[in-house]
Scaffold this active site. Structure first.
Site, short mmCIF file in Angstrom:
data_model
loop_
_atom_site.label_atom_id
_atom_site.label_comp_id
_atom_site.label_asym_id
_atom_site.label_seq_id
_atom_site.Cartn_x
_atom_site.Cartn_y
_atom_site.Cartn_z
N ASP A 64 0.86 -1.17 0.00
CA ASP A 64 0.00 0.00 0.00
C ASP A 64 0.91 1.24 0.00
O ASP A 64 2.11 1.13 0.28
CB ASP A 64 -0.89 -0.04 1.25
CG ASP A 64 -1.79 1.17 1.37
OD1 ASP A 64 -2.31 1.63 0.34
OD2 ASP A 64 -1.97 1.65 2.50
N ASP A 84 -0.29 5.03 0.97
CA ASP A 84 -0.58 5.98 2.05
C ASP A 84 -0.43 5.31 3.41
O ASP A 84 -1.00 4.24 3.67
CB ASP A 84 -1.99 6.53 1.91
CG ASP A 84 -2.15 7.43 0.70
OD1 ASP A 84 -1.15 7.62 -0.03
OD2 ASP A 84 -3.26 7.94 0.48
N SER A 106 -2.76 1.19 -4.67
CA SER A 106 -3.23 2.23 -3.78
C SER A 106 -4.62 2.72 -4.17
O SER A 106 -4.96 2.80 -5.35
CB SER A 106 -2.25 3.42 -3.81
OG SER A 106 -2.73 4.49 -3.05
N GLY A 107 -5.39 3.06 -3.14
CA GLY A 107 -6.64 3.77 -3.37
C GLY A 107 -6.39 5.24 -3.58
O GLY A 107 -7.32 6.02 -3.79
N ASP A 127 -2.12 -1.12 5.74
CA ASP A 127 -2.51 -0.65 7.07
C ASP A 127 -4.01 -0.47 7.26
O ASP A 127 -4.48 -0.39 8.39
CB ASP A 127 -1.83 0.69 7.37
CG ASP A 127 -2.44 1.83 6.57
OD1 ASP A 127 -2.96 2.78 7.16
OD2 ASP A 127 -2.42 1.76 5.32
#
Length: 412
Positions: free
Chosen positions: A180, A182, A268-269, A336
């Protein structure tokens, strides 16, 4: 002495060159056959174990080794024992323990839990002494499910991190590492950095917290937050990128894995306009992220389809693995937030990095120390190996704005 018995020779004392060779000079003319051998040096203190099969003259062997040990300034002990063939059908596990600090109470609790599971600690190796202490235990016997559960419970009690992995050949095979971005590869949430320019900081931060804790559907939360960015000048994206900071240890993690031939990916979003330049700078192999729609130099408040959501992250992991020719069982996912859960569960090893409680409970293992390069220890890579590689090839540093710094060694 026949093949059914063996002599265990235990040597302790101050280490110096010539100890091992001096002892084997005694054993060589006696026709000794080495069955097992292991040596550990802590500071300058030596512990050397040698298991040998001999002929019939054990008394002569003991006397000659005692005499040579005295000459070398070390102590030697002997024990006659039945020789045992390796038990190939007994499961073995790597138990990795990380602490900052790592206290004696934690080791006591972990060792007790291992014993309660019917497992035995065969070997202990130190992987790092700073900025965190990391030990790797090679454990045999017991059921993996119970061992993981018991050690996870003890880790929570002792405030340390514990990972359990099967000790197989595949641990050394090429792996795909998917991260991920962020709050994992980089510090903070990019959308919150953008929100400070849009004047909706508190509102966006509240939605982010709810989404990462699993209280809101990720795609719904993402669209709500992006809508609040409508009208923002696209030049803000460059400003956010310029101020982005890697998580401490991220630079070391990426550099070391690339040296070892691992395949690296991020999913990633977050937004491709921020992530793509970062990926290019770090030399990461694959990336998947959302794309902000921009018209006439301003954000429209919309996303360009398709949206990378929680299922989309797991799909991206599968796509990257297929492209890299790496089996899913050899993938490692690091994240996370709740939107990482599908990806963590799909990977061969899912690691929750400083994650929300719902993620820590679901992942294979959790890392709560603030250094991303602690992931290297779960792969069996030592701090000394990392530093030796850096010393041999120091010329691959990236500019300071994309660097994270590690703490200096603590005095011994």
């Amino acid at each position: 002495m026949d093949d059914a018995t063996a002599l265990l020779i235990t040597v302790t004392g101050r280490d110096r060159p010539g100890v091992t060779s001096g002892l084997f000079e005694v054993l060589a003319p006696l026709g000794a056959r080495v069955v097992d051998m292991e040596q550990v040096t802590i500071r300058d203190r030596l512990v050397l174990g040698i298991l040998v099969s001999l002929g019939d003259d054990e008394d002569t062997t003991r006397a000659r080794l005692t005499e040579r040990a005295a000459e070398l300034g070390v102590d030697v002990e002997f024990e006659t024992m039945a020789a045992r063939r390796p038990q190939v059908d007994v499961p073995r596990y790597y138990v990795t323990v990380l602490g900052q600090p790592l206290r004696a109470a934690a080791i006591a609790g972990i060792a007790a839990r291992i014993a309660a599971c019917g497992s035995n600690i065969d070997r202990i190796t130190r992987l790092s002494r700073y900025p965190i202490t990391c030990l790797e235990l090679l454990v045999s016997g017991g059921a993996s499910g119970r061992l993981r559960g018991e050690l996870a419970a003890e880790a929570a009690v002792q405030h340390v991190d514990v990972a359990v992995q099967r000790a197989t050949l595949y641990r050394r095979a090429k792996r795909l590492i998917v991260m991920d971005v962020d709050s994992t590869l980089v510090q903070g949430e990019v959308i919150e950095l953008l929100s400070t320019h849009a004047g909706h900081g508190e509102e966006i931060a509240a939605v982010t917290r709810a989404a990462m804790a699993g209280e809101l559907d990720f795609e719904e939360a993402l669209r709500r937050r992006v809508a609040l960015l409508k009208g923002l000048d696209a030049s803000v994206l460059d400003a956010v990128l310029a101020n982005l900071r890697l998580t401490p240890g991220a630079r070391t993690l990426v550099r070391t894995l690339k040296r070892l031939g691992y395949v690296l990916a991020v999913v990633s979003g977050g937004f491709a306009q921020i992530i793509d330049p970062l990926v290019a700078r770090l030399g990461i192999d694959y990336a998947a992220a959302n794309t902000l729609e921009i018209e006439h130099g301003r954000l429209t408040g919309n996303l360009i389809e398709p949206v990378i959501d929680r299922p989309g992250k797991a799909t991206a992991l599968e796509r990257f693995a297929a492209a890299a020719g790496v089996p899913i069982s050899q993938t490692v996912a690091i994240g996370d937030g709740a939107n990482d859960l599908d990806m963590l569960n799909r990977a061969g090893l899912g690691i929750a990095f400083n994650a929300k409680p719902v993620v820590r409970r679901a992942a294979d293992t959790a890392v709560t120390v603030p250094y991303l390069d602690a992931i290297l220890f779960l792969l069996g890579i030592t701090r000394e190996e990392i530093e030796a590689a850096d010393a041999e090839d120091p010329g691959d540093a990236w500019p300071l704005e994309l660097m994270s710094t590690s703490q200096p060694p603590v005095p011994e």
